[in-house]
Design a protein around this motif. Structure first.
Motif, PDB file in Angstrom:
ATOM      1  N   ASN A   4      -6.811 -12.843  17.277  1.00  0.00           N
ATOM      2  CA  ASN A   4      -6.610 -11.895  18.371  1.00  0.00           C
ATOM      3  C   ASN A   4      -5.549 -12.321  19.379  1.00  0.00           C
ATOM      4  O   ASN A   4      -5.046 -11.497  20.132  1.00  0.00           O
ATOM      5  CB  ASN A   4      -7.935 -11.633  19.084  1.00  0.00           C
ATOM      6  N   ALA A   5      -5.195 -13.597  19.422  1.00  0.00           N
ATOM      7  CA  ALA A   5      -4.197 -14.059  20.383  1.00  0.00           C
ATOM      8  C   ALA A   5      -2.772 -13.803  19.904  1.00  0.00           C
ATOM      9  O   ALA A   5      -1.837 -13.866  20.689  1.00  0.00           O
ATOM     10  CB  ALA A   5      -4.388 -15.548  20.656  1.00  0.00           C
ATOM     11  N   VAL A   6      -2.581 -13.517  18.625  1.00  0.00           N
ATOM     12  CA  VAL A   6      -1.249 -13.338  18.054  1.00  0.00           C
ATOM     13  C   VAL A   6      -0.849 -11.869  18.124  1.00  0.00           C
ATOM     14  O   VAL A   6      -1.596 -11.000  17.690  1.00  0.00           O
ATOM     15  CB  VAL A   6      -1.208 -13.816  16.585  1.00  0.00           C
ATOM     16  N   VAL A   7       0.331 -11.619  18.658  1.00  0.00           N
ATOM     17  CA  VAL A   7       0.885 -10.270  18.663  1.00  0.00           C
ATOM     18  C   VAL A   7       1.820 -10.181  17.466  1.00  0.00           C
ATOM     19  O   VAL A   7       2.708 -11.023  17.299  1.00  0.00           O
ATOM     20  CB  VAL A   7       1.654  -9.979  19.974  1.00  0.00           C
ATOM     21  N   THR A   8       1.620  -9.167  16.624  1.00  0.00           N
ATOM     22  CA  THR A   8       2.468  -8.998  15.443  1.00  0.00           C
ATOM     23  C   THR A   8       3.115  -7.619  15.473  1.00  0.00           C
ATOM     24  O   THR A   8       2.516  -6.645  15.937  1.00  0.00           O
ATOM     25  CB  THR A   8       1.656  -9.148  14.133  1.00  0.00           C
ATOM     26  N   PHE A  58      -7.085 -15.297   4.847  1.00  0.00           N
ATOM     27  CA  PHE A  58      -5.806 -15.870   5.292  1.00  0.00           C
ATOM     28  C   PHE A  58      -5.205 -15.041   6.423  1.00  0.00           C
ATOM     29  O   PHE A  58      -4.816 -15.565   7.467  1.00  0.00           O
ATOM     30  CB  PHE A  58      -4.834 -15.973   4.113  1.00  0.00           C
ATOM     31  N   ILE A  59      -5.131 -13.727   6.229  1.00  0.00           N
ATOM     32  CA  ILE A  59      -4.526 -12.843   7.233  1.00  0.00           C
ATOM     33  C   ILE A  59      -5.272 -12.932   8.558  1.00  0.00           C
ATOM     34  O   ILE A  59      -4.667 -13.110   9.619  1.00  0.00           O
ATOM     35  CB  ILE A  59      -4.509 -11.375   6.738  1.00  0.00           C
ATOM     36  N   THR A  60      -6.576 -12.821   8.522  1.00  0.00           N
ATOM     37  CA  THR A  60      -7.340 -12.828   9.771  1.00  0.00           C
ATOM     38  C   THR A  60      -7.303 -14.197  10.437  1.00  0.00           C
ATOM     39  O   THR A  60      -7.384 -14.288  11.662  1.00  0.00           O
ATOM     40  CB  THR A  60      -8.794 -12.384   9.545  1.00  0.00           C
ATOM     41  N   GLY A  61      -7.128 -15.257   9.656  1.00  0.00           N
ATOM     42  CA  GLY A  61      -7.010 -16.591  10.241  1.00  0.00           C
ATOM     43  C   GLY A  61      -5.687 -16.810  10.944  1.00  0.00           C
ATOM     44  O   GLY A  61      -5.627 -17.407  12.018  1.00  0.00           O
ATOM     45  N   VAL A  62      -4.617 -16.327  10.345  1.00  0.00           N
ATOM     46  CA  VAL A  62      -3.283 -16.504  10.935  1.00  0.00           C
ATOM     47  C   VAL A  62      -3.066 -15.533  12.088  1.00  0.00           C
ATOM     48  O   VAL A  62      -2.493 -15.882  13.115  1.00  0.00           O
ATOM     49  CB  VAL A  62      -2.182 -16.324   9.864  1.00  0.00           C
ATOM     50  N   PHE A  63      -3.525 -14.293  11.927  1.00  0.00           N
ATOM     51  CA  PHE A  63      -3.276 -13.254  12.929  1.00  0.00           C
ATOM     52  C   PHE A  63      -4.501 -13.034  13.802  1.00  0.00           C
ATOM     53  O   PHE A  63      -4.954 -11.911  13.972  1.00  0.00           O
ATOM     54  CB  PHE A  63      -2.893 -11.934  12.269  1.00  0.00           C
ATOM     55  N   GLN A  89       2.486   9.873  -0.249  1.00  0.00           N
ATOM     56  CA  GLN A  89       1.176   9.271  -0.004  1.00  0.00           C
ATOM     57  C   GLN A  89       1.268   7.743  -0.010  1.00  0.00           C
ATOM     58  O   GLN A  89       0.600   7.065   0.774  1.00  0.00           O
ATOM     59  CB  GLN A  89       0.168   9.764  -1.041  1.00  0.00           C
ATOM     60  N   ILE A  90       2.100   7.183  -0.861  1.00  0.00           N
ATOM     61  CA  ILE A  90       2.293   5.727  -0.894  1.00  0.00           C
ATOM     62  C   ILE A  90       3.021   5.266   0.367  1.00  0.00           C
ATOM     63  O   ILE A  90       2.690   4.216   0.933  1.00  0.00           O
ATOM     64  CB  ILE A  90       3.013   5.309  -2.192  1.00  0.00           C
ATOM     65  N   ARG A  91       3.998   6.026   0.845  1.00  0.00           N
ATOM     66  CA  ARG A  91       4.655   5.691   2.117  1.00  0.00           C
ATOM     67  C   ARG A  91       3.631   5.651   3.257  1.00  0.00           C
ATOM     68  O   ARG A  91       3.654   4.755   4.103  1.00  0.00           O
ATOM     69  CB  ARG A  91       5.747   6.706   2.448  1.00  0.00           C
ATOM     70  N   ALA A  92       2.760   6.633   3.294  1.00  0.00           N
ATOM     71  CA  ALA A  92       1.733   6.680   4.340  1.00  0.00           C
ATOM     72  C   ALA A  92       0.756   5.510   4.205  1.00  0.00           C
ATOM     73  O   ALA A  92       0.323   4.937   5.211  1.00  0.00           O
ATOM     74  CB  ALA A  92       0.988   8.017   4.299  1.00  0.00           C
ATOM     75  N   LEU A  93       0.418   5.149   2.974  1.00  0.00           N
ATOM     76  CA  LEU A  93      -0.454   4.001   2.725  1.00  0.00           C
ATOM     77  C   LEU A  93       0.165   2.732   3.304  1.00  0.00           C
ATOM     78  O   LEU A  93      -0.496   1.960   4.004  1.00  0.00           O
ATOM     79  CB  LEU A  93      -0.684   3.847   1.216  1.00  0.00           C
ATOM     80  N   LYS A  94       1.450   2.520   3.057  1.00  0.00           N
ATOM     81  CA  LYS A  94       2.114   1.314   3.564  1.00  0.00           C
ATOM     82  C   LYS A  94       2.249   1.366   5.077  1.00  0.00           C
ATOM     83  O   LYS A  94       2.111   0.332   5.752  1.00  0.00           O
ATOM     84  CB  LYS A  94       3.480   1.139   2.890  1.00  0.00           C
ATOM     85  N   ALA A  95       2.475   2.527   5.649  1.00  0.00           N
ATOM     86  CA  ALA A  95       2.526   2.648   7.109  1.00  0.00           C
ATOM     87  C   ALA A  95       1.186   2.249   7.727  1.00  0.00           C
ATOM     88  O   ALA A  95       1.135   1.539   8.740  1.00  0.00           O
ATOM     89  CB  ALA A  95       2.905   4.070   7.511  1.00  0.00           C
ATOM     90  N   ARG A  96       0.088   2.690   7.110  1.00  0.00           N
ATOM     91  CA  ARG A  96      -1.235   2.293   7.593  1.00  0.00           C
ATOM     92  C   ARG A  96      -1.427   0.791   7.460  1.00  0.00           C
ATOM     93  O   ARG A  96      -1.994   0.141   8.345  1.00  0.00           O
ATOM     94  CB  ARG A  96      -2.332   3.052   6.849  1.00  0.00           C
ATOM     95  N   TYR A  97      -0.940   0.200   6.358  1.00  0.00           N
ATOM     96  CA  TYR A  97      -1.033  -1.249   6.173  1.00  0.00           C
ATOM     97  C   TYR A  97      -0.419  -1.971   7.381  1.00  0.00           C
ATOM     98  O   TYR A  97      -1.039  -2.833   7.995  1.00  0.00           O
ATOM     99  CB  TYR A  97      -0.326  -1.658   4.872  1.00  0.00           C
ATOM    100  N   PHE A  98       0.810  -1.621   7.719  1.00  0.00           N
ATOM    101  CA  PHE A  98       1.479  -2.280   8.834  1.00  0.00           C
ATOM    102  C   PHE A  98       0.739  -2.041  10.150  1.00  0.00           C
ATOM    103  O   PHE A  98       0.555  -2.955  10.954  1.00  0.00           O
ATOM    104  CB  PHE A  98       2.932  -1.805   8.957  1.00  0.00           C
ATOM    105  N   ARG A  99       0.310  -0.812  10.376  1.00  0.00           N
ATOM    106  CA  ARG A  99      -0.401  -0.502  11.624  1.00  0.00           C
ATOM    107  C   ARG A  99      -1.718  -1.256  11.717  1.00  0.00           C
ATOM    108  O   ARG A  99      -2.063  -1.811  12.775  1.00  0.00           O
ATOM    109  CB  ARG A  99      -0.642   1.009  11.740  1.00  0.00           C
ATOM    110  N   PHE A 100      -2.469  -1.309  10.629  1.00  0.00           N
ATOM    111  CA  PHE A 100      -3.757  -2.004  10.663  1.00  0.00           C
ATOM    112  C   PHE A 100      -3.588  -3.509  10.847  1.00  0.00           C
ATOM    113  O   PHE A 100      -4.406  -4.151  11.506  1.00  0.00           O
ATOM    114  CB  PHE A 100      -4.574  -1.703   9.403  1.00  0.00           C
ATOM    115  N   VAL A 101      -2.536  -4.103  10.285  1.00  0.00           N
ATOM    116  CA  VAL A 101      -2.274  -5.524  10.536  1.00  0.00           C
ATOM    117  C   VAL A 101      -1.970  -5.723  12.019  1.00  0.00           C
ATOM    118  O   VAL A 101      -2.539  -6.600  12.672  1.00  0.00           O
ATOM    119  CB  VAL A 101      -1.123  -6.055   9.658  1.00  0.00           C
ATOM    120  N   ASP A 102      -1.061  -4.913  12.557  1.00  0.00           N
ATOM    121  CA  ASP A 102      -0.625  -5.098  13.944  1.00  0.00           C
ATOM    122  C   ASP A 102      -1.713  -4.793  14.959  1.00  0.00           C
ATOM    123  O   ASP A 102      -1.721  -5.371  16.045  1.00  0.00           O
ATOM    124  CB  ASP A 102       0.614  -4.256  14.232  1.00  0.00           C
TER     125      ASP A 102
END
Length: 156
Positions: free
Chosen positions: A71-75, A64-69, A16-29
């Motif tokens: 909509n123009a930034v591809v991550t 901070f995250i939304t300011g750096v990333f 469940q923690i692995r899935a949580l972190k996978a969602r973290y990365f996907r939601f950032v990107d």
């Protein structure tokens, strides 16, 4: 007093923690900011060395995250080889090896002056189970390497 956790419970919690972190990365990107925020406890703290030198409440981290990333930034974020430790029925911690690739528009009005960034390092996190769901309680990103390509100063 709670009984000790059995192996099946520990393995399920780790997954469940692995899935949580996978969602973290996907939601950032994918810039799903409200979904990303929901992965954290209400009292979570974050520490991004590029942004601040002491842990900040999650709301400041989200700003901070939304300011750096924007909509123009591809991550593109990747997490690897987690070292997950279940501390008890409702608390855990992990270290994740990570790599990220960030691409800004290559224009003269790019406020950061960065075209590309490739980083590598580790996420150090703690987790707390709340209402049956694992959430990130603390997040600290450390970097081993950060390669930056500046925006070209002259255009052909």
């Amino acid at each position: 007093m709670k009984s000790p956790m059995n192996v099946s419970e520990v393995l399920l919690d780790m997954e469940q923690i692995r899935a949580l972190k996978a969602r973290y990365f996907r939601f950032v990107d994918t810039k799903k900011w409200s979904d990303l925020r929901a992965l954290f406890t209400d009292d979570a703290t974050v520490l991004f060395i590029e942004g601040f030198d002491t842990p900040k409440p999650i709301e400041e981290g989200m700003t901070f995250i939304t300011g750096v990333f924007d909509n123009a930034v591809v991550t593109i974020h990747n997490g690897h080889m987690p070292e997950i430790e279940i501390l008890d029925a409702d608390n855990a911690r992990a270290i994740w090896q990570m790599q990220d690739h960030l691409y800004w528009p290559s224009t003269r009005d790019n406020p950061l002056g960065i075209s590309e960034l490739h980083g590598a390092g580790h996420y150090h996190e703690t987790y707390r189970r709340e209402n049956g769901e694992w959430r990130i309680a603390t997040l600290k990103l450390t970097r081993l390497r950060r390669a930056v390509i500046p925006v070209a100063t002259a255009h052909s």
